[in-house]
Design a protein around this motif. Sequence first.
Motif, PDB file in Angstrom:
ATOM      1  N   ARG A  15       0.838  -1.208   0.000  1.00  0.00           N
ATOM      2  CA  ARG A  15       0.000   0.000   0.000  1.00  0.00           C
ATOM      3  C   ARG A  15       0.872   1.257   0.000  1.00  0.00           C
ATOM      4  N   LEU A  16       1.942   1.247   0.792  1.00  0.00           N
ATOM      5  CA  LEU A  16       2.857   2.390   0.818  1.00  0.00           C
ATOM      6  C   LEU A  16       3.558   2.537  -0.533  1.00  0.00           C
ATOM      7  N   LYS A  17       3.990   1.439  -1.071  1.00  0.00           N
ATOM      8  CA  LYS A  17       4.672   1.468  -2.372  1.00  0.00           C
ATOM      9  C   LYS A  17       3.731   1.980  -3.470  1.00  0.00           C
ATOM     10  N   ASN A  18       2.485   1.541  -3.453  1.00  0.00           N
ATOM     11  CA  ASN A  18       1.498   1.996  -4.437  1.00  0.00           C
ATOM     12  C   ASN A  18       1.201   3.482  -4.284  1.00  0.00           C
ATOM     13  N   LEU A  19       1.155   3.946  -3.047  1.00  0.00           N
ATOM     14  CA  LEU A  19       0.935   5.367  -2.796  1.00  0.00           C
ATOM     15  C   LEU A  19       2.051   6.191  -3.416  1.00  0.00           C
TER      16      LEU A  19
ATOM     17  N   LYS B  81       9.136   5.575   2.456  1.00  0.00           N
ATOM     18  CA  LYS B  81       8.509   6.556   3.352  1.00  0.00           C
ATOM     19  C   LYS B  81       9.103   7.941   3.141  1.00  0.00           C
ATOM     20  N   GLY B  82      10.411   8.016   2.932  1.00  0.00           N
ATOM     21  CA  GLY B  82      11.053   9.298   2.669  1.00  0.00           C
ATOM     22  C   GLY B  82      10.552   9.932   1.391  1.00  0.00           C
ATOM     23  N   ARG B  83      10.380   9.116   0.374  1.00  0.00           N
ATOM     24  CA  ARG B  83       9.867   9.643  -0.897  1.00  0.00           C
ATOM     25  C   ARG B  83       8.412  10.090  -0.757  1.00  0.00           C
ATOM     26  N   CYS B  84       7.631   9.330  -0.019  1.00  0.00           N
ATOM     27  CA  CYS B  84       6.244   9.725   0.235  1.00  0.00           C
ATOM     28  C   CYS B  84       6.192  11.020   1.051  1.00  0.00           C
ATOM     29  N   ALA B  85       7.107  11.151   2.000  1.00  0.00           N
ATOM     30  CA  ALA B  85       7.169  12.372   2.807  1.00  0.00           C
ATOM     31  C   ALA B  85       7.492  13.579   1.934  1.00  0.00           C
TER      32      ALA B  85
ATOM     33  N   GLN C 234      -7.207  16.290  -4.442  1.00  0.00           N
ATOM     34  CA  GLN C 234      -6.371  15.095  -4.585  1.00  0.00           C
ATOM     35  C   GLN C 234      -5.185  15.130  -3.624  1.00  0.00           C
ATOM     36  N   TRP C 235      -4.652  16.326  -3.371  1.00  0.00           N
ATOM     37  CA  TRP C 235      -3.566  16.431  -2.382  1.00  0.00           C
ATOM     38  C   TRP C 235      -4.100  16.125  -0.992  1.00  0.00           C
ATOM     39  N   ASP C 236      -5.318  16.554  -0.683  1.00  0.00           N
ATOM     40  CA  ASP C 236      -5.917  16.228   0.612  1.00  0.00           C
ATOM     41  C   ASP C 236      -6.077  14.714   0.764  1.00  0.00           C
TER      42      ASP C 236
ATOM     43  N   LEU D  97      -2.616  13.212   1.393  1.00  0.00           N
ATOM     44  CA  LEU D  97      -2.144  13.418   2.761  1.00  0.00           C
ATOM     45  C   LEU D  97      -2.841  12.489   3.747  1.00  0.00           C
ATOM     46  N   CYS D  98      -4.126  12.311   3.569  1.00  0.00           N
ATOM     47  CA  CYS D  98      -4.884  11.404   4.447  1.00  0.00           C
ATOM     48  C   CYS D  98      -4.394   9.966   4.266  1.00  0.00           C
ATOM     49  N   GLU D  99      -4.237   9.548   3.025  1.00  0.00           N
ATOM     50  CA  GLU D  99      -3.768   8.185   2.744  1.00  0.00           C
ATOM     51  C   GLU D  99      -2.341   7.998   3.244  1.00  0.00           C
ATOM     52  N   TYR D 100      -1.516   9.009   3.090  1.00  0.00           N
ATOM     53  CA  TYR D 100      -0.133   8.951   3.564  1.00  0.00           C
ATOM     54  C   TYR D 100      -0.098   8.728   5.078  1.00  0.00           C
ATOM     55  N   GLN D 101      -0.853   9.517   5.819  1.00  0.00           N
ATOM     56  CA  GLN D 101      -0.880   9.383   7.274  1.00  0.00           C
ATOM     57  C   GLN D 101      -1.396   8.009   7.701  1.00  0.00           C
ATOM     58  N   ASN D 102      -2.466   7.561   7.057  1.00  0.00           N
ATOM     59  CA  ASN D 102      -3.036   6.250   7.403  1.00  0.00           C
ATOM     60  C   ASN D 102      -2.068   5.117   7.076  1.00  0.00           C
TER      61      ASN D 102
END
Length: 104
Positions: free
Chosen positions: A15-19, A66-70, A34-36, A39-44
């Motif tokens: 799920r993190l990789k897909n995000l 995680k760093g790239r998602c951040a 879409q950014w909102d 951000l919600c999906e990232y936190q979850n």
Amino acid sequence: MFCSCTTPKDEAFARLKNLYEDAQINSKSYDIHQWDVYLCEYQNTVALVSQYDYTSNEQQELDRIKGRCAAYAREAMVFKSSRELGYALQQARGVFKGFSEGIN
């Protein structure tokens, strides 16, 4: 017969990789909604992956993603802040225009 058994830990990692992959491909066209969602999906997702223990190699890969998602989360915050500033400036212009018209 082939059984593709995935664990909740594997699903969280995927799920993190897909995000990340979705943001990498589509983020240039994200709007504020879409950014909102991102951000919600990232936190979850970060909360979800933190529930599991990973091997050293898995943890290293997880931290990289995680760093790239951040970085995309930071981009989301900059995008949202710039939009909010733009809206505030538009409102201020309207107030000043109304004020100056009221004086004349």
